[in-house]
Design a protein around this motif. Structure first.
Motif, PDB file in Angstrom:
ATOM      1  N   TYR A  31     -16.227  15.462 -20.252  1.00  0.00           N
ATOM      2  CA  TYR A  31     -16.788  16.061 -19.039  1.00  0.00           C
ATOM      3  C   TYR A  31     -17.986  16.977 -19.266  1.00  0.00           C
ATOM      4  CZ  TYR A  31     -12.302  14.248 -17.575  1.00  0.00           C
ATOM      5  OH  TYR A  31     -11.231  13.414 -17.359  1.00  0.00           O
ATOM      6  N   LYS A 231     -17.153  16.197  -9.559  1.00  0.00           N
ATOM      7  CA  LYS A 231     -15.906  15.436  -9.706  1.00  0.00           C
ATOM      8  C   LYS A 231     -15.469  14.877  -8.347  1.00  0.00           C
ATOM      9  CE  LYS A 231     -11.962  14.207 -11.682  1.00  0.00           C
ATOM     10  NZ  LYS A 231     -11.885  13.332 -12.838  1.00  0.00           N
ATOM     11  N   GLY A 234     -16.967  11.822  -7.279  1.00  0.00           N
ATOM     12  CA  GLY A 234     -16.790  10.674  -8.184  1.00  0.00           C
ATOM     13  C   GLY A 234     -17.939  10.504  -9.158  1.00  0.00           C
ATOM     14  N   LEU A 236     -18.497  12.549 -11.994  1.00  0.00           N
ATOM     15  CA  LEU A 236     -18.313  13.209 -13.289  1.00  0.00           C
ATOM     16  C   LEU A 236     -17.898  12.190 -14.337  1.00  0.00           C
ATOM     17  CD1 LEU A 236     -18.343  16.060 -14.578  1.00  0.00           C
ATOM     18  CD2 LEU A 236     -15.895  16.167 -14.146  1.00  0.00           C
ATOM     19  N   ALA A 238     -16.349  10.982 -17.734  1.00  0.00           N
ATOM     20  CA  ALA A 238     -15.384  11.463 -18.721  1.00  0.00           C
ATOM     21  C   ALA A 238     -16.107  11.682 -20.053  1.00  0.00           C
ATOM     22  CB  ALA A 238     -14.235  10.468 -18.874  1.00  0.00           C
ATOM     23  N   LYS A 239     -16.868  10.682 -20.468  1.00  0.00           N
ATOM     24  CA  LYS A 239     -17.632  10.819 -21.707  1.00  0.00           C
ATOM     25  C   LYS A 239     -19.020  11.364 -21.384  1.00  0.00           C
ATOM     26  CE  LYS A 239     -14.940   7.225 -23.951  1.00  0.00           C
ATOM     27  NZ  LYS A 239     -14.847   5.828 -24.389  1.00  0.00           N
ATOM     28  N   ARG A 241     -20.833  12.920 -23.083  1.00  0.00           N
ATOM     29  CA  ARG A 241     -21.688  12.729 -24.260  1.00  0.00           C
ATOM     30  C   ARG A 241     -22.721  11.625 -24.062  1.00  0.00           C
ATOM     31  NH1 ARG A 241     -17.314  10.995 -28.294  1.00  0.00           N
ATOM     32  NH2 ARG A 241     -18.985  10.622 -29.826  1.00  0.00           N
ATOM     33  N   VAL A 242     -22.341  10.595 -23.294  1.00  0.00           N
ATOM     34  CA  VAL A 242     -23.249   9.472 -23.073  1.00  0.00           C
ATOM     35  C   VAL A 242     -24.568   9.982 -22.492  1.00  0.00           C
ATOM     36  CG1 VAL A 242     -23.602   7.325 -21.803  1.00  0.00           C
ATOM     37  CG2 VAL A 242     -21.349   7.853 -22.781  1.00  0.00           C
TER      38      VAL A 242
ATOM     39  N   TYR D   8     -10.455   9.579 -24.633  1.00  0.00           N
ATOM     40  CA  TYR D   8     -11.912   9.409 -24.450  1.00  0.00           C
ATOM     41  C   TYR D   8     -12.695  10.377 -25.319  1.00  0.00           C
ATOM     42  CZ  TYR D   8     -10.326  12.666 -20.811  1.00  0.00           C
ATOM     43  OH  TYR D   8      -9.699  13.679 -20.124  1.00  0.00           O
ATOM     44  N   THR D  62     -12.403   8.119 -10.909  1.00  0.00           N
ATOM     45  CA  THR D  62     -12.331   8.798  -9.615  1.00  0.00           C
ATOM     46  C   THR D  62     -13.243   8.103  -8.614  1.00  0.00           C
ATOM     47  OG1 THR D  62     -11.779  10.909 -10.641  1.00  0.00           O
ATOM     48  CG2 THR D  62     -12.760  11.003  -8.460  1.00  0.00           C
ATOM     49  N   GLN D  63     -14.430   7.741  -9.075  1.00  0.00           N
ATOM     50  CA  GLN D  63     -15.366   7.001  -8.241  1.00  0.00           C
ATOM     51  C   GLN D  63     -14.737   5.715  -7.731  1.00  0.00           C
ATOM     52  OE1 GLN D  63     -18.759   4.667 -10.128  1.00  0.00           O
ATOM     53  NE2 GLN D  63     -19.820   6.477  -9.382  1.00  0.00           N
TER      54      GLN D  63
END
Lengths: 341, 341, 341, 341
Positions: A31, A231, A234, A236, A238-239, A241-242, D8, D62-63
């Motif tokens: 996140y 969040k 929709g 946010l 999870a990774k 980092r990407v 993740y 979530t999306q």
């Protein structure tokens, strides 16, 4: 077959992908709490000359527009935009979905005219029935605009002053910001944008990233609990980092600007080519998107060897098309295109 | 001091209030399940020549527009309206609050022009990028319009045909429907409206009621569980009788039409008076609202003895004002006004 | 056939209707700008002992709940309510429609328990994942509750203190407030409510009005441009006088309290009658709603001569029903009921 | 320092990244129109044994939940979910933001109990006041659940039958679907899921992708103009290839299942280790997430060398923590963990 269809026909700049590869197996927090996000934010603040800014990463442009606009407007407010603005026309009603009206005003070459903006606001505040109307609560501009045009520094400052006068934020959609900053005909820098705007975003998707946009709140004005808002919509990742790794790479050693300059060089070559061949320009653009009016028969012919974008019908016999360069356009593409034209 | 400020300056037509008084202590079921609602619905269906219609009562105009439009549109759709439409300008963004865009198109005298409507729809369906745009899912017209003007039967049929061609419903905002139907210059009847429109509402608030609008779904097309939808939007009256009794009275012995005709008679007298005195009309209106251009000094003078509505600035020295008659306008009001003018 | 089905089976208190009649033909400004709204607001502020309050009139209860809650919450917040709260169960999702979650917590006799409320908030703020959750942004209580029960002064103060500790507003739904204030078993006054709550509403629909609720913001905390927000939600009445005149009458010479006391007197009589006949109470209620458990065969019999409300299934052979008194209940109704029971 | 904090913590499976690299400079159409999306969809349909399915790619969980639920519900409907469901608790109100209530029902081990679901629906349809309530319009289950538990085939079929009986769709959140399918204790296959559910998603983010979820509409029931709806919610990726290439790789030669099996193998090893060391399990989980109750002092100690997730407070002296394995967990991680424990 070559493609000038858009500035998102390729993946990511090789350096970006390499960095993703290199950091791939590191165990990182989710996140957006990882070190790459942190590092990317610092580099972006430095590039904007705005150490007090707050930076957030999102995935795409429409998402960013909807999130920034809806989280900054009060519920009785709408956002002023040019009729040709991306939020007005090409986001499938994403702003209205958040409950806010896009207050469309006239434009010139895709740009809001400071005088007309002021007149709109003055008229609104003189209307005795304004309590029954949507309050203008923000001004949205895109830079470059949807037609590839740019505000000059004076225009930007005028619009900023008008917004300040009415105490509403100015938001700049920088989906193609790199191509604006590196245009040969601009006097507007990243610092100018950070100074004039209350919030803006630096586009990654069209400038070297697989996906990603960096939102910059310049004046300590990021909405409270913005992460929760992200969040809730929709948006946010999870990774996180990407996005962090990509922007960290783009803002290391000026990569973002270098690849943007390359796209501008290709665009200037393209303009020269089109002029030489006698193409009629629909609008004068100093950035990576070029719009020309083509006779329909010729267009059919052209499409056999070059992918281009339909923009709009010009008249019964002609069509406006767009040719776009980007960081991924090669000299080889240009040479083939020259042959074809 | 007399008032021509609007058509909602008085309470309800005396017969309406009397009926409320008369039925006041009857124990009735809540939420529109009472016999007066039932009876009113039957009378309205008869008045529309549309026995298969489904009628629902709501409290006010903006509420009705928001409910009808949002419950009939699909989530990716917006509603086409004239730029001057009530839903476009004067409902504080009530439609956008429901998540839908108002697709504003050009107007003439407050009306949508059939040819321009068709062109808008044709263009939309030819646009290769339409999947990124808001789909036109309904056409909204007001009759009388916000400028007091009326569609003629041919125009109404043309618009209806265009809607059918594109399989989208036609919705008519009849906040002042009585004044349109009883205009001396119209060829449009209630039956015509019921035939041409998929849904429309018969305004009570401005035509004899304390409050209340009657929505008529003409083609078996009322949204499923409409009562629950009405509740969810906070628009369901516990004492539905308040609306039932009022509409039952208005549609008994043609009261709705009689009081509307009275307002038209007063409006025609007003027009004659204004013409005689050399007032410049902003627009030709065959209904109860009259718009004239007044020099600002004269307006200040006028306002000392007559309440009128500011409409819009005309130029630096002149203002457009509105004078409205209604069921409550008396001959005495007219006589005093004549003096004043 | 007599009816104890609800407290909204009759129209308005006769004095309210008379005043509507009396003021009917006065020309008044629209949208709540008239002198009756003004006067009613002053009387309400006096009745609450809260001269600095801001009062707004709305049409119905669900509308009021949705408007107050959505305009006071931030977008990442939800409202805490008892599982049995009106906003949780019986408003068709009106709160969620505004985009906010109802955070349902356990209840006792329809009431929020201060200790459990505190625990809920403490737990939330200790959760490491709270940024992924809906923030509690308001506490909603109803008084009387949906089961006719009442908070005592101490409970109200405890809840108020907890809210202040967490800096979130306390909102009290007073759809039946008069019946709570005039209960023989309460130690809570209007002043106490104004002191403990940040916002509450005084119900008119169930206490003598045709329709209408008066929202009281007690601490200078009314949302900015609340009128525009009300318009946007379709809740602004053109003839605001309808609400102004009614509340002005209800708050003249203590009418609101007198008619509420009458309903309580009738309720006490009803309780006595039910006890005498050996009915089993579902819950002990000190206000105008009484809940008893009836054997299904007996219920069928009862329904032939008295209208009552189905509340919920008790077991396969029994049903919980509600009998409600109100300002409109007569001694004659009571006498007939006695016969029937 | 090793991490069992979540599934993740790492980037993408190396094969996924390699494919992104390999295809990076190909010029492809935007918005999911590329050949990799096409190919991935075909492979997914084959893996589900559901050739008639319609597959869409989205970015995050979530999306996906918000989009699927809001586009399939009617406006007066809500979605039934377990109290512990991700949509109920940990999506910051994303479902309510779309205007729909999450109808929370009791759970056992994170799962909806078929009997209780049926009872909920039966009770709703017997309630005489149901028109004032949110209609149950969908059932949401997660598989594996938030506690790592799994429905068995019989339970899944029972829930599916109940949904069919009430004509509402069954939606399965498969954020960790691979880990469910490859569990050693499951009798549920992908084909079973495709048969029982009206719509479900195959999680990529937690099973080998950088980001991405594949939504499968199994019964010709994808919402009309779903792409426009996705755009409107800001969820449409310009470079749709990013998702297409990743899922195409994951569904080539069973990679998705192979890497899921690896995570399960690691999880079984983890369970054995924890049991051996006398850890108390909070719940029995047959998938990649393991929940144990740890004494707080011991937890502090543990955290010095292993990253784990706080789940919830157990009592004043103990905490529930989660340890998760994934495709990226190595035998080396396990060996170090063993030492630490």
């Amino acid at each position: 077959m070559i493609s000038f269809e858009s500035d998102y026909i390729a993946g990511a700049h090789p350096k970006v992908l390499e960095k993703l590869m290199e950091t791939n197996m590191e165990a990182l927090g989710g996140y957006g709490t990882d070190k790459y996000c942190e590092s990317a934010k610092e580099k972006i603040k430095a590039a904007c000359g705005c150490p007090g800014a707050e930076v957030h990463f999102l995935v795409g442009g429409t998402q960013t527009n909807a999130l920034v606009i809806s989280s900054m407007l009060k519920e009785y407010e709408g956002v002023i935009a040019a009729k040709t603005g991306h939020v007005s026309l090409h986001e499938a009603g994403a702003i209205e979905y958040t409950g806010h009206k896009v207050l469309e005003i006239a434009q010139e070459n895709g740009k809001i005219v400071p005088e007309l903006l002021k007149e709109y606001l003055d008229t609104f505040y003189m209307d005795e029935n304004r309590e029954h109307m949507v309050f203008p609560g923000m001004v949205y501009i895109s830079h470059p605009t949807e037609y590839g045009t740019l505000y000059n520094k004076k225009e930007l400052e005028q619009i900023s002053d008008i917004c300040q006068g009415y105490e509403i934020p100015l938001y700049l959609d920088g989906a193609r910001l790199g191509y604006g900053i590196m245009s040969r005909e601009t006097d507007v820098t990243m610092e100018d944008i950070a100074k004039c705007c209350d919030v803006f975003y630096i586009g990654g998707t069209k400038v070297g990233a697989l996906c990603g946009e960096a939102v910059v709140f310049t004046k300590g004005n990021a909405p409270k609990h913005f992460m929760t808002i992200v969040k809730q919509k929709g948006a946010l990742l999870a990774k996180g980092r990407v996005l962090g790794v990509q922007f960290d790479t783009l803002f290391t050693d000026g990569l973002y600007f270098d690849i943007s300059r390359h796209a501008i060089d290709m665009a200037e070559q393209l303009k020269g080519m089109l002029k030489e061949k006698g193409y009629q320009f629909y609008m004068e653009s100093p950035t990576n998107q070029q719009f020309v009016i083509v006779e329909n028969g010729k267009l059919s012919e052209l499409k056999k060897s070059v992918a281009v974008s339909f923009w709009e019908k010009y008249d019964d016999a002609h069509t406006v098309i767009r040719l776009a360069t980007s960081w991924s356009t090669t000299q080889e593409d240009m040479d083939i295109l020259k042959e074809v034209l």
